[in-house]
Design a protein around this motif. Structure first.
Motif, PDB file in Angstrom:
ATOM      1  N   HIS A 216       0.988  -1.313   0.010  1.00 27.78           N
ATOM      2  CA  HIS A 216       0.147   0.081  -0.128  1.00 27.78           C
ATOM      3  C   HIS A 216       0.833   1.261   0.006  1.00 27.78           C
ATOM      4  O   HIS A 216       0.464   2.467  -0.187  1.00 27.78           O
ATOM      5  CB  HIS A 216      -0.990   0.073   1.282  1.00 27.78           C
ATOM      6  N   TRP A 217       2.112   1.214   0.312  1.00 21.48           N
ATOM      7  CA  TRP A 217       3.017   2.414   0.157  1.00 21.48           C
ATOM      8  C   TRP A 217       3.561   2.500  -1.058  1.00 21.48           C
ATOM      9  O   TRP A 217       3.575   3.799  -1.573  1.00 21.48           O
ATOM     10  CB  TRP A 217       4.138   2.164   1.269  1.00 21.48           C
ATOM     11  N   GLU A 218       4.180   1.445  -1.555  1.00 21.29           N
ATOM     12  CA  GLU A 218       4.712   1.691  -2.866  1.00 21.29           C
ATOM     13  C   GLU A 218       3.759   1.450  -4.043  1.00 21.29           C
ATOM     14  O   GLU A 218       3.712   0.266  -4.752  1.00 21.29           O
ATOM     15  CB  GLU A 218       5.909   0.601  -2.922  1.00 21.29           C
ATOM     16  N   ASN A 219       2.772   2.196  -4.202  1.00 13.49           N
ATOM     17  CA  ASN A 219       1.975   2.445  -5.251  1.00 13.49           C
ATOM     18  C   ASN A 219       1.899   3.454  -6.090  1.00 13.49           C
ATOM     19  O   ASN A 219       2.719   4.294  -6.098  1.00 13.49           O
ATOM     20  CB  ASN A 219       0.502   1.820  -4.767  1.00 13.49           C
ATOM     21  N   GLU A 220       1.051   3.473  -7.246  1.00 13.79           N
ATOM     22  CA  GLU A 220       1.267   4.609  -8.140  1.00 13.79           C
ATOM     23  C   GLU A 220      -0.237   5.086  -8.512  1.00 13.79           C
ATOM     24  O   GLU A 220      -1.229   4.385  -8.815  1.00 13.79           O
ATOM     25  CB  GLU A 220       1.724   4.105  -9.488  1.00 13.79           C
ATOM     26  N   GLU A 221      -0.501   6.383  -8.403  1.00 17.22           N
ATOM     27  CA  GLU A 221      -1.956   6.982  -8.585  1.00 17.22           C
ATOM     28  C   GLU A 221      -1.717   8.000  -9.629  1.00 17.22           C
ATOM     29  O   GLU A 221      -1.084   9.038  -9.206  1.00 17.22           O
ATOM     30  CB  GLU A 221      -2.412   7.392  -7.310  1.00 17.22           C
ATOM     31  N   ILE A 222      -2.645   7.926 -10.460  1.00 18.27           N
ATOM     32  CA  ILE A 222      -2.687   8.822 -11.645  1.00 18.27           C
ATOM     33  C   ILE A 222      -4.096   9.103 -12.013  1.00 18.27           C
ATOM     34  O   ILE A 222      -4.817   8.125 -12.222  1.00 18.27           O
ATOM     35  CB  ILE A 222      -1.914   8.367 -12.751  1.00 18.27           C
ATOM     36  N   ASN A 223      -4.443  10.579 -12.240  1.00 15.72           N
ATOM     37  CA  ASN A 223      -5.847  10.748 -12.563  1.00 15.72           C
ATOM     38  C   ASN A 223      -5.845  10.856 -14.089  1.00 15.72           C
ATOM     39  O   ASN A 223      -4.949  10.789 -14.842  1.00 15.72           O
ATOM     40  CB  ASN A 223      -6.251  12.311 -11.868  1.00 15.72           C
ATOM     41  N   TYR A 224      -7.347  10.732 -14.535  1.00 15.58           N
ATOM     42  CA  TYR A 224      -7.268  10.365 -15.953  1.00 15.58           C
ATOM     43  C   TYR A 224      -8.835  11.004 -16.337  1.00 15.58           C
ATOM     44  O   TYR A 224      -9.728  11.162 -15.449  1.00 15.58           O
ATOM     45  CB  TYR A 224      -7.194   9.239 -16.632  1.00 15.58           C
ATOM     46  N   THR A 225      -8.816  11.418 -17.457  1.00 17.68           N
ATOM     47  CA  THR A 225     -10.389  11.931 -17.945  1.00 17.68           C
ATOM     48  C   THR A 225     -10.595  11.711 -19.526  1.00 17.68           C
ATOM     49  O   THR A 225      -9.592  11.367 -20.093  1.00 17.68           O
ATOM     50  CB  THR A 225     -10.315  13.642 -17.555  1.00 17.68           C
ATOM     51  N   VAL A 226     -11.784  11.843 -19.611  1.00 17.59           N
ATOM     52  CA  VAL A 226     -12.008  11.845 -21.448  1.00 17.59           C
ATOM     53  C   VAL A 226     -12.470  13.151 -21.765  1.00 17.59           C
ATOM     54  O   VAL A 226     -13.304  13.868 -21.219  1.00 17.59           O
ATOM     55  CB  VAL A 226     -13.320  10.762 -21.260  1.00 17.59           C
ATOM     56  N   LEU A 260       2.843   1.314 -15.647  1.00 18.23           N
ATOM     57  CA  LEU A 260       2.410   1.647 -14.009  1.00 18.23           C
ATOM     58  C   LEU A 260       2.899   0.437 -13.482  1.00 18.23           C
ATOM     59  O   LEU A 260       3.626   0.286 -12.222  1.00 18.23           O
ATOM     60  CB  LEU A 260       0.961   1.744 -14.003  1.00 18.23           C
ATOM     61  N   SER A 261       2.889  -0.906 -13.988  1.00 18.26           N
ATOM     62  CA  SER A 261       2.898  -1.895 -13.140  1.00 18.26           C
ATOM     63  C   SER A 261       4.623  -2.062 -13.225  1.00 18.26           C
ATOM     64  O   SER A 261       4.985  -2.714 -12.303  1.00 18.26           O
ATOM     65  CB  SER A 261       2.420  -3.387 -14.116  1.00 18.26           C
ATOM     66  N   LEU A 262       5.235  -1.863 -14.208  1.00 15.97           N
ATOM     67  CA  LEU A 262       6.823  -1.991 -14.147  1.00 15.97           C
ATOM     68  C   LEU A 262       7.123  -0.832 -12.942  1.00 15.97           C
ATOM     69  O   LEU A 262       8.013  -1.338 -12.348  1.00 15.97           O
ATOM     70  CB  LEU A 262       7.157  -1.480 -15.620  1.00 15.97           C
ATOM     71  N   SER A 263       6.433   0.031 -12.856  1.00 20.29           N
ATOM     72  CA  SER A 263       6.918   1.081 -11.818  1.00 20.29           C
ATOM     73  C   SER A 263       6.832   0.727 -10.613  1.00 20.29           C
ATOM     74  O   SER A 263       7.744   0.745  -9.684  1.00 20.29           O
ATOM     75  CB  SER A 263       6.190   2.523 -12.086  1.00 20.29           C
ATOM     76  N   LEU A 266       9.275  -2.192  -9.818  1.00 24.48           N
ATOM     77  CA  LEU A 266      10.565  -1.587  -9.567  1.00 24.48           C
ATOM     78  C   LEU A 266      10.828  -0.749  -8.157  1.00 24.48           C
ATOM     79  O   LEU A 266      11.671  -1.014  -7.592  1.00 24.48           O
ATOM     80  CB  LEU A 266      10.940  -0.601 -10.803  1.00 24.48           C
ATOM     81  N   ALA A 267       9.592  -0.457  -7.790  1.00 24.75           N
ATOM     82  CA  ALA A 267       9.544   0.248  -6.338  1.00 24.75           C
ATOM     83  C   ALA A 267       9.703  -0.775  -5.344  1.00 24.75           C
ATOM     84  O   ALA A 267      10.738  -0.857  -4.315  1.00 24.75           O
ATOM     85  CB  ALA A 267       8.432   0.976  -6.279  1.00 24.75           C
ATOM     86  N   SER A 272      13.862  -3.861  -1.782  1.00 24.50           N
ATOM     87  CA  SER A 272      14.695  -4.957  -1.422  1.00 24.50           C
ATOM     88  C   SER A 272      16.240  -4.621  -1.266  1.00 24.50           C
ATOM     89  O   SER A 272      16.681  -4.991  -0.585  1.00 24.50           O
ATOM     90  CB  SER A 272      14.105  -6.121  -2.253  1.00 24.50           C
ATOM     91  N   LEU A 273      16.575  -3.526  -2.408  1.00 21.15           N
ATOM     92  CA  LEU A 273      17.894  -3.643  -2.342  1.00 21.15           C
ATOM     93  C   LEU A 273      18.307  -2.565  -1.225  1.00 21.15           C
ATOM     94  O   LEU A 273      19.351  -2.553  -0.681  1.00 21.15           O
ATOM     95  CB  LEU A 273      18.185  -2.835  -3.906  1.00 21.15           C
ATOM     96  N   ASP A 274      17.490  -1.749  -0.881  1.00 23.71           N
ATOM     97  CA  ASP A 274      17.833  -0.863   0.157  1.00 23.71           C
ATOM     98  C   ASP A 274      18.011  -1.466   1.497  1.00 23.71           C
ATOM     99  O   ASP A 274      18.773  -1.296   2.239  1.00 23.71           O
ATOM    100  CB  ASP A 274      16.834   0.207   0.308  1.00 23.71           C
ATOM    101  N   ASN A 275      17.198  -2.493   1.356  1.00 23.52           N
ATOM    102  CA  ASN A 275      17.276  -3.608   2.739  1.00 23.52           C
ATOM    103  C   ASN A 275      18.571  -4.191   2.659  1.00 23.52           C
ATOM    104  O   ASN A 275      19.284  -4.645   3.663  1.00 23.52           O
ATOM    105  CB  ASN A 275      16.146  -4.512   2.747  1.00 23.52           C
ATOM    106  N   PHE A 276      19.049  -4.553   1.628  1.00 25.40           N
ATOM    107  CA  PHE A 276      20.116  -5.351   1.382  1.00 25.40           C
ATOM    108  C   PHE A 276      21.568  -4.573   1.601  1.00 25.40           C
ATOM    109  O   PHE A 276      22.403  -5.002   2.302  1.00 25.40           O
ATOM    110  CB  PHE A 276      20.302  -5.963  -0.187  1.00 25.40           C
ATOM    111  N   VAL A 277      21.445  -3.404   1.209  1.00 28.86           N
ATOM    112  CA  VAL A 277      22.402  -2.528   1.377  1.00 28.86           C
ATOM    113  C   VAL A 277      22.644  -2.250   3.140  1.00 28.86           C
ATOM    114  O   VAL A 277      23.789  -2.081   3.505  1.00 28.86           O
ATOM    115  CB  VAL A 277      22.144  -1.044   0.741  1.00 28.86           C
ATOM    116  N   GLU A 278      21.460  -2.042   3.787  1.00 28.58           N
ATOM    117  CA  GLU A 278      21.524  -1.895   5.030  1.00 28.58           C
ATOM    118  C   GLU A 278      22.181  -2.953   5.771  1.00 28.58           C
ATOM    119  O   GLU A 278      22.782  -2.721   6.834  1.00 28.58           O
ATOM    120  CB  GLU A 278      20.104  -1.429   5.585  1.00 28.58           C
ATOM    121  N   SER A 279      21.752  -4.228   5.290  1.00 24.31           N
ATOM    122  CA  SER A 279      22.282  -5.369   5.929  1.00 24.31           C
ATOM    123  C   SER A 279      24.126  -5.732   5.878  1.00 24.31           C
ATOM    124  O   SER A 279      24.454  -6.256   6.874  1.00 24.31           O
ATOM    125  CB  SER A 279      21.585  -6.596   5.470  1.00 24.31           C
TER     126      SER A 279
END
Length: 400
Positions: A216-226, A260-263, A266-267, A272-279
């Protein structure tokens, strides 16, 4: 020659100072108890102090006002009030002209900079909940809960499940859900209650799920219209052409959803990489200070396995480095896909992640070589000790 100061003048100055302090104290207490103070001006005037002095509020013997105890207590009260005032100013943001310290910067999702949701705008939100989904069983489960599969979707996009629902958040567009096999889902104009229902269904078909708070933290929200004009991404908002038919709109939504799914994936990998670097961040400091690195060979090999697994996910098993084959003969959709990837800084983020992975690889290789050299040195000492024992036995046999 030093100047001589008159003792009488000093006594007079001290007594005058104490008289003013006592007058202020008595005046403040009198103003608290007496409701007839000068409330029109908002403060006690100098004339009021003088009246108190004339009325005898400060008419005490001079030897009582000059005692060391009174002087000490008065000074302590003044210092305490000054300290309290300084602390209150610092709590309120410091002195004017000074910059206050800010808290640590944290990574924020891109939704923090999106425009506010207006009346004619709808919302698109993407989540990454697991490493993979089992799409065949998930499709049957969603259909059993009232969702409708869009079967007119091109077959060359076999890694996605497209569903439609009547529970739309706004009546301007139908609700659409894109479920990608790689473990991400994108909702278009879906009400919050339906999103929670779909997320509960996804939990039963996930492979290696992620933490709920991370999802729920690493999500992406974008508005759209027609509206009018060609479909595009403009200032962080998806704009769809109102004259297009439903099938073409679904394809354009798929192009946006793919980026958006790739983003969001990747987040998750960035965390996961940040946790590995911290370890492993304590290892360079231990090597620098000459301390012994308390890592066994099995632990180092485990770290190497985690690192290469992450590199495999980012560079080999995903479409982060290349454009999917689906867009080769669909140039209009490829432009939408590339524009969204550029807006989400996917290429730059992948480059930064690979640079971090390279530094982590060098550190793990260093640890592995260090352990190999340490093991080789131990074997050499064992051989030397065995040879020494054998020589001693031979000497003992010759002598005795």
């Amino acid at each position: 020659m030093y100047k001589r100061t008159c003792l009488c003048c000093c006594c007079t100055s001290i007594s005058h100072l104490l008289l003013m302090l006592n007058c202020t104290t008595v005046a403040s207490s009198a103003s608290t108890q007496n409701p007839l103070r000068d409330w029109r001006n908002g403060h006690t005037s100098l004339h009021y102090h003088r009246c108190l002095v004339k009325r005898g509020a400060c008419q005490r013997p001079l030897f009582e006002r000059l005692t060391p105890l009174n002087l000490k207590s008065s000074l302590q009260m003044r210092l305490q009030s000054t300290t309290t005032a300084i602390k209150s100013v610092l709590k309120q943001g410091g002195m004017p002209g000074k910059r206050t310290f800010k808290g640590p910067r944290t990574k924020q999702p891109s939704r923090t900079n999106q425009p506010s949701l207006e009346e004619d705008m709808m919302q698109c939100i993407a989540y990454a909940t697991a490493d993979q989904y089992h799409l065949p069983t998930l499709c049957h489960d969603l259909i059993a809960h009232g969702f409708v599969e869009i079967k007119e979707f091109p077959r060359d996009a076999s890694n996605v499940l497209v569903m439609r629902t009547e529970n739309a958040a706004k009546p301007y567009d139908s609700g659409t859900i894109f479920v990608f096999r790689e473990g991400s889902v994108v909702f278009w104009n879906i009400e919050e209650k339906t999103i929670k229902t779909v997320m509960r269904i996804l939990e039963q078909h996930e492979i290696q799920p992620y933490e709920v708070a991370l999802v729920h933290w690493e999500n992406e929200e974008i508005n759209y219209t027609v509206g009018e004009g060609n479909s595009k991404l403009h200032r962080g908002i998806f704009l769809f052409n109102e004259e297009l038919d439903y099938d073409q709109v679904v394809l354009e939504k798929f192009a946006f959803s793919n980026a958006l799914s790739l983003s969001v994936k990747l987040a998750i990998w960035e965390v996961s990489l940040d946790n590995f670097v911290e370890s492993i961040q304590s290892i360079p400091e231990m090597l620098k200070s000459g301390q012994r690195v308390k890592l066994s060979r099995a632990e180092v090999m485990q770290k190497i396995g985690e690192l290469f697994s992450l590199r495999h996910c980012i560079n080999l098993s995903s479409d982060l480095l290349i454009t999917p084959d689906f867009y080769w003969d669909r140039e209009d959709l490829e432009q939408l896909y590339d524009k969204t990837c550029q807006f989400l800084n996917i290429n730059r983020r992948v480059k930064v992640v690979n640079e971090k992975l390279q530094h982590c690889t060098e550190l793990t290789d260093l640890m592995r070589n260090h352990l190999s050299e340490k093991h080789s040195l131990r074997l050499e000492w064992m051989i030397v000790i065995l040879i020494t024992i054998e020589v001693m036995f031979e000497l003992a046999r010759v002598i005795f």
